[in-house]
Write a protein that holds these residues in place. Structure first.
Motif, mmCIF file in Angstrom:
data_model
loop_
_atom_site.group_PDB
_atom_site.id
_atom_site.type_symbol
_atom_site.label_atom_id
_atom_site.label_comp_id
_atom_site.label_asym_id
_atom_site.label_seq_id
_atom_site.Cartn_x
_atom_site.Cartn_y
_atom_site.Cartn_z
ATOM 1 N N THR A 4 33.864 29.638 33.866
ATOM 2 C CA THR A 4 33.259 30.924 34.137
ATOM 3 C C THR A 4 32.830 31.545 32.824
ATOM 4 O O THR A 4 33.620 31.597 31.885
ATOM 5 C CB THR A 4 34.275 31.849 34.833
ATOM 6 N N PRO A 5 31.597 32.029 32.719
ATOM 7 C CA PRO A 5 31.179 32.653 31.468
ATOM 8 C C PRO A 5 31.916 33.955 31.227
ATOM 9 O O PRO A 5 32.383 34.597 32.168
ATOM 10 C CB PRO A 5 29.686 32.908 31.686
ATOM 11 N N LYS A 6 32.036 34.331 29.967
ATOM 12 C CA LYS A 6 32.649 35.604 29.622
ATOM 13 C C LYS A 6 31.748 36.724 30.115
ATOM 14 O O LYS A 6 30.549 36.683 29.930
ATOM 15 C CB LYS A 6 32.854 35.700 28.114
ATOM 16 N N HIS A 7 32.342 37.715 30.745
ATOM 17 C CA HIS A 7 31.590 38.798 31.356
ATOM 18 C C HIS A 7 31.905 40.093 30.637
ATOM 19 O O HIS A 7 32.632 40.934 31.140
ATOM 20 C CB HIS A 7 31.953 38.945 32.835
ATOM 21 N N TYR A 40 38.652 33.352 32.994
ATOM 22 C CA TYR A 40 38.737 34.090 34.250
ATOM 23 C C TYR A 40 38.955 35.558 33.932
ATOM 24 O O TYR A 40 39.537 35.902 32.917
ATOM 25 C CB TYR A 40 39.909 33.612 35.117
ATOM 26 N N ARG A 41 38.499 36.408 34.836
ATOM 27 C CA ARG A 41 38.706 37.844 34.688
ATOM 28 C C ARG A 41 39.838 38.294 35.608
ATOM 29 O O ARG A 41 39.874 37.914 36.782
ATOM 30 C CB ARG A 41 37.423 38.599 35.037
ATOM 31 N N PHE A 42 40.732 39.116 35.052
ATOM 32 C CA PHE A 42 41.859 39.638 35.820
ATOM 33 C C PHE A 42 41.951 41.138 35.620
ATOM 34 O O PHE A 42 41.681 41.638 34.533
ATOM 35 C CB PHE A 42 43.182 39.025 35.334
ATOM 36 N N ARG A 43 42.380 41.840 36.654
ATOM 37 C CA ARG A 43 42.727 43.237 36.471
ATOM 38 C C ARG A 43 44.208 43.291 36.115
ATOM 39 O O ARG A 43 44.942 42.320 36.320
ATOM 40 C CB ARG A 43 42.386 44.079 37.696
ATOM 41 N N ARG A 44 44.647 44.404 35.579
ATOM 42 C CA ARG A 44 46.033 44.550 35.150
ATOM 43 C C ARG A 44 46.967 44.475 36.360
ATOM 44 O O ARG A 44 46.794 45.209 37.327
ATOM 45 C CB ARG A 44 46.240 45.888 34.451
ATOM 46 N N PRO A 45 47.969 43.591 36.298
ATOM 47 C CA PRO A 45 48.962 43.565 37.387
ATOM 48 C C PRO A 45 49.737 44.885 37.409
ATOM 49 O O PRO A 45 50.087 45.422 36.361
ATOM 50 C CB PRO A 45 49.891 42.413 37.002
ATOM 51 N N ALA A 64 54.903 31.736 43.362
ATOM 52 C CA ALA A 64 54.921 33.117 42.881
ATOM 53 C C ALA A 64 53.828 33.334 41.831
ATOM 54 O O ALA A 64 53.143 34.357 41.844
ATOM 55 C CB ALA A 64 56.292 33.454 42.300
ATOM 56 N N ALA A 65 53.657 32.367 40.933
ATOM 57 C CA ALA A 65 52.621 32.466 39.900
ATOM 58 C C ALA A 65 51.235 32.473 40.530
ATOM 59 O O ALA A 65 50.371 33.278 40.164
ATOM 60 C CB ALA A 65 52.756 31.310 38.914
ATOM 61 N N ARG A 66 51.005 31.586 41.477
ATOM 62 C CA ARG A 66 49.705 31.509 42.151
ATOM 63 C C ARG A 66 49.410 32.809 42.909
ATOM 64 O O ARG A 66 48.291 33.331 42.862
ATOM 65 C CB ARG A 66 49.661 30.325 43.111
ATOM 66 N N ALA A 67 50.416 33.364 43.591
ATOM 67 C CA ALA A 67 50.218 34.609 44.341
ATOM 68 C C ALA A 67 49.837 35.753 43.399
ATOM 69 O O ALA A 67 48.950 36.553 43.713
ATOM 70 C CB ALA A 67 51.474 34.956 45.133
ATOM 71 N N LEU A 68 50.509 35.829 42.241
ATOM 72 C CA LEU A 68 50.174 36.869 41.264
ATOM 73 C C LEU A 68 48.722 36.743 40.834
ATOM 74 O O LEU A 68 47.966 37.715 40.839
ATOM 75 C CB LEU A 68 51.087 36.794 40.047
ATOM 76 N N ILE A 69 48.317 35.537 40.489
ATOM 77 C CA ILE A 69 46.946 35.310 40.033
ATOM 78 C C ILE A 69 45.940 35.683 41.118
ATOM 79 O O ILE A 69 44.968 36.389 40.861
ATOM 80 C CB ILE A 69 46.756 33.850 39.594
ATOM 81 N N LEU A 70 46.173 35.234 42.329
ATOM 82 C CA LEU A 70 45.215 35.495 43.400
ATOM 83 C C LEU A 70 45.150 36.975 43.770
ATOM 84 O O LEU A 70 44.134 37.440 44.281
ATOM 85 C CB LEU A 70 45.528 34.623 44.612
ATOM 86 N N HIS A 74 39.438 38.404 39.521
ATOM 87 C CA HIS A 74 38.147 38.939 39.976
ATOM 88 C C HIS A 74 37.678 38.101 41.169
ATOM 89 O O HIS A 74 37.748 36.869 41.126
ATOM 90 C CB HIS A 74 37.128 38.858 38.835
ATOM 91 N N PRO A 75 37.202 38.731 42.227
ATOM 92 C CA PRO A 75 36.773 37.978 43.415
ATOM 93 C C PRO A 75 35.741 36.889 43.122
ATOM 94 O O PRO A 75 35.771 35.822 43.749
ATOM 95 C CB PRO A 75 36.176 39.049 44.337
ATOM 96 N N ASP A 76 34.855 37.118 42.172
ATOM 97 C CA ASP A 76 33.849 36.108 41.835
ATOM 98 C C ASP A 76 34.451 34.896 41.126
ATOM 99 O O ASP A 76 33.853 33.822 41.117
ATOM 100 C CB ASP A 76 32.750 36.702 40.960
ATOM 101 N N ASP A 77 35.620 35.071 40.491
ATOM 102 C CA ASP A 77 36.260 33.981 39.750
ATOM 103 C C ASP A 77 37.260 33.193 40.594
ATOM 104 O O ASP A 77 37.696 32.113 40.195
ATOM 105 C CB ASP A 77 36.982 34.523 38.518
ATOM 106 N N LYS A 78 37.628 33.734 41.752
ATOM 107 C CA LYS A 78 38.665 33.109 42.578
ATOM 108 C C LYS A 78 38.324 31.675 43.000
ATOM 109 O O LYS A 78 39.147 30.773 42.821
ATOM 110 C CB LYS A 78 38.966 33.976 43.803
ATOM 111 N N PRO A 79 37.117 31.394 43.526
ATOM 112 C CA PRO A 79 36.819 30.008 43.918
ATOM 113 C C PRO A 79 36.861 29.034 42.739
ATOM 114 O O PRO A 79 37.344 27.915 42.874
ATOM 115 C CB PRO A 79 35.409 30.077 44.513
ATOM 116 N N THR A 80 36.361 29.467 41.601
ATOM 117 C CA THR A 80 36.377 28.614 40.409
ATOM 118 C C THR A 80 37.812 28.327 39.990
ATOM 119 O O THR A 80 38.169 27.186 39.695
ATOM 120 C CB THR A 80 35.618 29.286 39.252
ATOM 121 N N PHE A 81 38.641 29.378 39.971
ATOM 122 C CA PHE A 81 40.039 29.194 39.606
ATOM 123 C C PHE A 81 40.728 28.220 40.566
ATOM 124 O O PHE A 81 41.445 27.309 40.134
ATOM 125 C CB PHE A 81 40.798 30.530 39.600
#
Length: 110
Positions: A4-7, A40-45, A64-70, A74-81
């Motif tokens: 994913t490119p840097k946004h 990947y882009r993430f918002r603050r947990p 637990a790790a996968r659930a946190l990430i999902l 960012h919704p646009d990065d989810k399929p790539t991740f």
């Protein structure tokens, strides 16, 4: 391998973007003899995200790790991740560790 490119325009906290930050990681895939880079882009947990992860990690740390990430990717990065995680399952642990470290939790030698 998809990357994913840097946004940078999406990293500015606004009501629309939710304040996503870009997390990047690179390594060498020795079997394919290639350098792999992901972003990947993430918002603050939130504290609730972290508490949920901590409460479930003892039963199944990878889940637990996968659930946190999902929850925070960012919704646009989810399929790539998800695709990247199929190819490189360790990316789940790497990215979740980066997220929890970014909110002030460290390993403290544990």
């Amino acid at each position: 391998m998809s990357t994913t490119p840097k946004h940078s325009d999406d990293d500015t906290p606004t009501p629309e973007t939710g304040g996503y930050a870009t997390f990047e990681h690179s390594w060498t895939d020795r079997w394919a003899d290639t350098e792999v880079s992901v972003s990947y882009r993430f918002r603050r947990p939130t504290p609730t995200h972290i508490k949920r992860m901590q409460a479930t990690a003892h039963r199944n740390p990878a889940q637990a790790a996968r659930a946190l990430i999902l929850d925070v990717i960012h919704p646009d990065d989810k399929p790539t991740f998800q695709s990247d995680a199929e190819t490189y399952p360790g990316i789940v642990t790497t990215m979740s560790a980066a997220l929890i470290k970014a909110v002030g939790l460290g390993d403290l030698g544990n």
